[in-house]
Design a protein around this motif. Structure first.
Motif, PDB file in Angstrom:
ATOM      1  N   PHE A  34     -13.685 -13.991  24.502  1.00 25.10           N
ATOM      2  CA  PHE A  34     -14.254 -14.300  23.315  1.00 25.10           C
ATOM      3  C   PHE A  34     -15.295 -15.307  23.272  1.00 25.10           C
ATOM      4  CE2 PHE A  34     -10.059 -12.349  22.862  1.00 25.10           C
ATOM      5  CZ  PHE A  34     -10.303 -11.261  22.278  1.00 25.10           C
ATOM      6  N   VAL A  35     -16.384 -15.162  22.785  1.00 31.60           N
ATOM      7  CA  VAL A  35     -17.515 -16.137  22.682  1.00 31.60           C
ATOM      8  C   VAL A  35     -17.977 -16.291  21.341  1.00 31.60           C
ATOM      9  CG1 VAL A  35     -19.737 -16.604  23.803  1.00 31.60           C
ATOM     10  CG2 VAL A  35     -18.132 -14.948  25.267  1.00 31.60           C
ATOM     11  N   ALA A  36     -17.821 -17.643  20.882  1.00 32.13           N
ATOM     12  CA  ALA A  36     -18.413 -18.141  19.696  1.00 32.13           C
ATOM     13  C   ALA A  36     -19.777 -18.852  19.916  1.00 32.13           C
ATOM     14  CB  ALA A  36     -17.714 -18.915  19.100  1.00 32.13           C
ATOM     15  N   GLN A  37     -20.451 -18.906  18.584  1.00 32.91           N
ATOM     16  CA  GLN A  37     -21.983 -19.352  18.931  1.00 32.91           C
ATOM     17  C   GLN A  37     -21.890 -20.822  18.418  1.00 32.91           C
ATOM     18  OE1 GLN A  37     -23.451 -16.491  20.746  1.00 32.91           O
ATOM     19  NE2 GLN A  37     -24.958 -17.737  19.848  1.00 32.91           N
ATOM     20  N   ARG A  38     -22.201 -21.873  19.292  1.00 33.82           N
ATOM     21  CA  ARG A  38     -22.096 -23.230  18.825  1.00 33.82           C
ATOM     22  C   ARG A  38     -23.652 -23.342  18.793  1.00 33.82           C
ATOM     23  NH1 ARG A  38     -23.683 -27.145  17.122  1.00 33.82           N
ATOM     24  NH2 ARG A  38     -23.024 -29.176  16.958  1.00 33.82           N
ATOM     25  N   THR A  39     -24.447 -22.803  19.508  1.00 33.94           N
ATOM     26  CA  THR A  39     -26.024 -22.896  19.347  1.00 33.94           C
ATOM     27  C   THR A  39     -26.632 -21.693  19.178  1.00 33.94           C
ATOM     28  OG1 THR A  39     -26.326 -22.514  21.835  1.00 33.94           O
ATOM     29  CG2 THR A  39     -25.688 -24.938  21.107  1.00 33.94           C
TER      30      THR A  39
END
Ligand code: WT7
Length: 674
Positions: free
Chosen positions: A236-241
């Motif tokens: 699962f990949v969240a967006q920090r940038t």
């Protein structure tokens, strides 16, 4: 020897007074009432301490009933543990940790701020209320469920600190999955090792991390790690940038899924002794071990210590600057403060970004009341001078805390006088990944004036420390030193090592049968206060990060030209300790400097950057006993420049090796100072 007998012997040895009359342990609700500020009235500490030592079952049962919200009550407070190392707490009870940390506060004060995310970019803090955090947690939990994550499954979290990473931990707790947070500074290989050992089904990560103005490639590191991890089904990949990263077959965009997910997720009712999380930490030999903590005992102990060690009062802003990748982040950024309904600060940056005033600027802007950090940062900051501190208003501060490594007197004084203006209590807290929460600390509500510089001081309620001599006998009296053990189980103690209960027993309960052995040595002062004097094994502490010297040696062993290595800790002005490596080369070569650089790269890529040795010294051979064991003790004497007092060297295969190494060290030092 049964633990009960050992405990009785210890209590006799400590000659505690007769048990006091029954001392009630108040429920948490009494500390959230206006006016009743929750601090223990003076004098009650002693009564509590004595009851907890003498009647742990009764003490902790009262605390657990008053402090936690249960789905169904426990029938037995603890299972006295024979054999040692098998303590269980609150048997038969059922509860959900995320309900304790979220729902119960949302019911009463949904708009109270749960988290203040102090992002790397100064002045861009994000406030998250309890209601919002519950919403995030439920959506994340439903997403995990949708992709087949169930109760008991392990989930790796490889993220920098943020509301979403906290929600990821709580989402696991909500559905009964077991989180395995891996510090986002660890290399792909370290991450893979931890994923494989624990059999994680999924990883939750960010596209990138941001720290000190620089981005780090979290998703790329995960990609590298999971190549060799067949157990991983989803990432699962969240967006920090805003930067795009390559998404593959098993990758799922976390935020996209969360927007679609239901914001209500029925909490799984968990047994007190079901696993809550595992967290890998270094041992003195071999691979890092997956320390297991369970639900009720851990949560109670984290919350209880958070309240009483820091004298947390409702409405306080609690600022622990640790990363969630360490136990300090688990207990004092997430579980302790949230269970107590506190506002917890998430600090994403570094103490020197954009300048060395960052901590104190944050204290001023967020009005932090308790500031909990590591001595290594304090040592770094004191070099920059007082102006960086004095520029900012620190009048909100009430309690300062130190954790993770010994705090030297100079750092203590600076923290206390300059940062705390001599008016804040400074609590030096001793504990470990394995203890779940703080075990030895001064407690600010009582006898403030008595806090002594650089001393961890007194045991927390229910902790019965003992010092042992080489013969395994309890050392009585004061003004004595010995191996630090704990004689009686407490709710927050680790239950086992994942997949290797025997290693758990061997590591902690074998050296002194019937006692939990901490691996540290300690001094008990004339007044009965404890001072931690250092590790007794091959574990070193670099900038508060615990590391087995064997791990560094194992990593360097991969180099084809370096058949033998030995790593020891040496005192480092800022980091506390640094790694000093002695290496033997296969053959003489002009490529020495090149080989040293290769070794550093290997250590960084196999473990983490902080593990890279500061010094690498080539020697002809290592000091070995006749049976071939490396005598690291002698190398430690060399690097701490105590070689005039080498102790017994008669077991050495060839004692002339000592002079050889001392000469090499001397030459190395002269060369590096010129
Ligand atoms: C080891 C545990 C405590 C949470 C973070 C570290 C050392 C810890 C102190 C202190 C002297 C300390 C000990 C301990 N340590 N706190 N206040 N004074 N030493 O947890 O990574 O499990 O490391 O850190 O040697 O055994 P950890």
């Amino acid at each position: 020897m049964a633990l009960a007998a050992a405990r009785a012997r210890t209590l006799r040895a400590l000659s505690l007074p007769r048990p006091p009359a029954r001392v009630p342990v108040p429920a948490r609700s009494c500390c959230s009432q206006a006016g009743a500020r929750g601090a223990l009235p003076p004098g009650e500490y002693r009564a509590w301490r004595e009851r907890a030592a003498r009647d742990p079952a009764g003490f902790w049962a009262d605390a657990a009933r008053g402090w936690l919200r249960w789905d169904s009550p426990f029938h037995t407070a603890w299972q006295p543990c024979a054999p040692a190392g098998s303590a269980r707490w609150f048997l038969g009870g059922r509860l959900n940790v995320s309900v304790n940390c979220l729902d119960q506060h949302v019911e009463k004060s949904p708009n109270r701020v749960a988290l203040i995310w102090e992002r790397d970019e100064p002045g861009t803090a994000v406030h998250v209320t309890y209601r919002e955090l519950l919403d995030l947690t439920c959506r994340l939990a439903n997403t995990l469920k949708k992709y087949g994550i169930q109760k008991g499954d392990r989930v790796a979290i490889y993220m920098s600190v943020s509301p979403l990473s906290v929600a990821a931990m709580l989402a696991c707790a909500r559905i009964g999955a077991v989180h395995n947070v891996v510090f986002a500074g660890f290399s792909a290989e370290s991450l893979a090792g931890r994923i494989m050992d624990s059999g994680c089904k999924a990883v939750i990560t960010y596209n990138q991390g941001v720290r000190g103005g620089r981005t780090t490639e979290l998703k790329a590191t995960v990609d590298e790690a999971v190549k060799n991890c067949p157990s991983i089904r989803h990432v699962f990949v969240a967006q920090r940038t805003d930067n795009k990263v390559q998404m593959g077959d098993r990758d799922i965009s976390l935020e996209e899924e969360m927007t679609k997910a239901d914001s209500i997720c029925t909490p799984e009712s968990m047994d007190s002794e079901d696993m809550l999380f595992m967290l890998y930490t270094s041992g003195s030999t071999g691979k890092p071990k997956g320390i297991i903590h369970t639900q009720a005992g851990y949560l109670l102990y984290a919350a209880f210590t958070h309240k009483y060690v820091f004298d947390y009062q409702q409405g306080d802003i609690f600022g622990c600057v640790a990363d969630i990748g360490w136990i300090t982040g688990h207990s004092y950024v997430v579980y302790g403060p949230l269970c107590n309904g506190a506002t917890s600060v998430l600090f994403e940056s570094t103490p020197v970004y954009p300048d060395p005033g960052r901590y104190w600027e944050v204290v001023q802007r967020l009005k932090i009341n308790q500031f909990y950090g590591a001595p290594t940062a304090i040592r770094l900051l004191l070099n920059y001078g007082e102006e960086w501190v004095k520029k900012y208003d620190r009048s909100s501060l009430k309690v300062l805390g130190s954790v993770g490594e010994p705090i030297n007197k100079e750092a203590w004084q600076w923290f206390y006088e300059v940062v705390g203006e001599g008016r804040c209590a400074l609590v030096d807290t001793w504990w470990q990944t394995e203890t779940g929460g703080i075990c030895i600390a001064p407690r600010p509500s009582e006898e403030k004036a008595e806090i002594i510089p650089a001393m961890a001081m007194r045991p927390f309620f229910g902790i019965v420390p003992v010092l042992m001599d080489e013969n395994g006998e309890v050392i009585e009296g004061n003004d004595v030193s010995g191996a630090l053990c704990i004689a009686q189980p407490w709710p927050g103690m680790a239950r086992t090592i994942h997949g290797d209960h025997q290693r758990f027993i061997d590591s902690y309960f074998k050296a002194f049968p019937g006692y939990y052995f901490t691996g540290d040595s300690a001094y008990r002062s004339q007044k009965g206060y404890y001072q931690i004097t250092g590790r007794m094994d091959d574990i070193i502490n670099i900038s508060g990060h615990r590391l087995g010297t064997a791990e560094i040696e194992d990593a360097m062993a991969d180099h084809p030209d370096v058949p033998e290595t030995a790593v020891v800790g040496y005192p480092h002005k800022i980091k506390g300790e640094g790694a000093f490596a002695f290496i033997v080369l296969k053959e003489q070569t002009p490529r020495v400097d090149h080989i040293k650089e290769e070794l550093k790269t290997i250590v960084a890529s196999k473990i983490a950057k902080y593990a890279v040795p500061d010094h690498i010294l080539v020697v002809k051979r290592l000091p070995k006993t006749r049976s071939g064991k490396i005598m690291r003790r002698l190398l430690r004497k060399v690097v701490t420049e105590q070689s005039s007092n080498m102790g017994d060297v008669t077991t050495l295969d060839d004692p002339s090796v000592v002079k050889e190494i001392m000469d090499a060290y001397q030459k190395y030092k002269e060369k590096s100072s010129s």
